[in-house]
Design a protein around this motif. Structure first.
Motif, PDB file in Angstrom:
ATOM      1  N   PHE A  32      22.517  10.087   9.789  1.00 17.37           N
ATOM      2  CA  PHE A  32      22.744   9.206  11.181  1.00 17.37           C
ATOM      3  C   PHE A  32      23.409   7.771  10.672  1.00 17.37           C
ATOM      4  N   LEU A  33      24.553   7.596  11.164  1.00 16.84           N
ATOM      5  CA  LEU A  33      25.284   6.196  10.980  1.00 16.84           C
ATOM      6  C   LEU A  33      24.602   5.364  12.114  1.00 16.84           C
ATOM      7  N   ARG A  34      25.109   4.036  11.879  1.00 16.01           N
ATOM      8  CA  ARG A  34      24.902   3.186  12.970  1.00 16.01           C
ATOM      9  C   ARG A  34      26.363   2.126  13.331  1.00 16.01           C
ATOM     10  N   ILE A  41      25.087   7.424  15.033  1.00 14.15           N
ATOM     11  CA  ILE A  41      26.360   8.648  15.099  1.00 14.15           C
ATOM     12  C   ILE A  41      25.898   9.691  14.017  1.00 14.15           C
ATOM     13  N   ASP A  42      25.686  10.916  14.323  1.00 11.71           N
ATOM     14  CA  ASP A  42      25.408  12.103  13.470  1.00 11.71           C
ATOM     15  C   ASP A  42      26.682  12.407  12.854  1.00 11.71           C
ATOM     16  N   PHE A  90      31.122  12.077  18.110  1.00 11.93           N
ATOM     17  CA  PHE A  90      31.376  10.753  18.967  1.00 11.93           C
ATOM     18  C   PHE A  90      30.170  10.527  19.655  1.00 11.93           C
ATOM     19  N   ARG A  91      29.889   9.420  20.031  1.00 12.49           N
ATOM     20  CA  ARG A  91      29.030   8.827  20.935  1.00 12.49           C
ATOM     21  C   ARG A  91      28.894   9.883  22.122  1.00 12.49           C
ATOM     22  N   GLY A  92      27.622   9.998  22.618  1.00 11.94           N
ATOM     23  CA  GLY A  92      27.535  10.782  23.769  1.00 11.94           C
ATOM     24  C   GLY A  92      27.696  12.303  23.500  1.00 11.94           C
ATOM     25  N   SER A  96      24.497  12.567  18.625  1.00 14.96           N
ATOM     26  CA  SER A  96      24.854  11.418  18.443  1.00 14.96           C
ATOM     27  C   SER A  96      24.101  10.494  19.878  1.00 14.96           C
ATOM     28  N   GLY A  97      23.724   9.336  19.473  1.00 12.83           N
ATOM     29  CA  GLY A  97      23.189   8.634  20.628  1.00 12.83           C
ATOM     30  C   GLY A  97      24.401   8.016  21.624  1.00 12.83           C
TER      31      GLY A  97
END
Length: 292
Positions: A32-34, A41-42, A90-92, A96-97
């Protein structure tokens, strides 16, 4: 759909190892990245079978996709013949968060993935994006070029640049509603019931706010990308964006971009034949100077 400019780079949770810095990883990884705005982000890494350990392709999927979707995995497997591959959601989307902003703040997600690839030791990076991801790779490359011109305006972006850009099935302009599929996408994004369908039916969580400010469109971004090598790929049977979109993008590049109009191809990853994916991988490797 954001409330501020989306133009900064981020660091992942991963810190470079001094003993392995400058050497690419040979192990498959999942992290997981931030992003700089705090979204997780996965992401996944495949060391690939390419001739060059320095070269990596960062794959940006389309709207409602994620790194686990079969068509994304198929594209990643094809590219892994030519390079290491970073995929991410991507986000959402997927694990991913956050919530999708449909191409605005997604440049931050791409920047996080590129930064991770460089932390793993890769010195040459190609971004390959499909549909929404195709617009994101164009915007990211243009923002990185703007950062080089005005570094004080884009503090923290160093290292997140890309060396090669490939945009597949991307729109040229925002708010396009000229086809039935795009009218359905606009319903999905702008209506509460549409966003509910996206969340529970398509595993995609969509932000309810409109873009503020409206980000630069792909056609506005393309002129800023040179001299970075740019390939634009589009199917002549794309049901979402007709061929005036890729032609507009190529024209905006002023002769710098290469345009492939693919006979019989539909839209994005699902429509990309294995042979086309191989050609894209070969072109990206050659453009990056990493061909075997």
């Amino acid at each position: 759909m954001s409330q501020g400019p989306a133009g900064h780079v981020t660091r992942s949770f991963i810190r470079p190892n001094p003993e392995t810095a400058g050497r690419s990883s040979k192990e498959a990884l999942r992290r997981f990245l931030r992003t700089v705005d705090g979204v997780t982000i996965d992401a996944a890494y495949d060391p690939g079978k390419g001739a060059s350990n320095e070269f990596v392709i960062v794959l940006a999927h389309g709207f409602t996709g994620d790194l686990e979707r079969p068509h994304v995995r198929r594209a990643a497997a094809a590219f892994a013949q030519y390079a290491a591959v970073v995929t991410f959601s991507f986000r959402g989307h997927g694990a991913s968060g956050g919530r999708s902003t449909v191409g605005d703040r997604e440049v931050l997600d791409l920047a996080a993935a590129i930064q991770w690839a460089r932390e793993l030791g890769h010195t040459r990076v190609a971004t390959v994006g499909f549909s929404m991801g195709g617009s994101v790779v164009l915007r990211h490359a243009a923002l990185r070029a703007a950062a080089a011109e005005e570094p004080a305006e884009h503090e923290g972006r160093a290292g997140a640049h890309t060396d090669v850009v490939v945009s597949v099935s991307a729109p040229a302009r925002w708010y396009y509603r000229g086809t039935a599929p795009m009218r359905r996408v606009h319903w999905l994004v702008t209506r509460p019931v549409g966003r509910a369908v996206g969340r529970y039916g398509l595993r995609t969580r969509i932000h309810h706010r409109d873009w503020n400010p409206v980000p630069s469109s792909p056609v506005e971004s393309v002129p800023l990308i040179a001299p970075t090598p740019l390939l634009i790929v589009h199917g002549d049977r794309d049901g979402y964006f007709p061929v005036d979109h890729p032609r507009m993008l190529a024209a905006a590049a002023g002769g710098h971009a290469e345009l492939w109009l693919e006979p019989g191809m539909g839209h994005a990853e699902n429509a990309a034949e294995d042979e086309l994916l191989r050609r894209i991988g070969e072109w990206a490797a050659e453009a990056a100077g990493a061909a075997g």
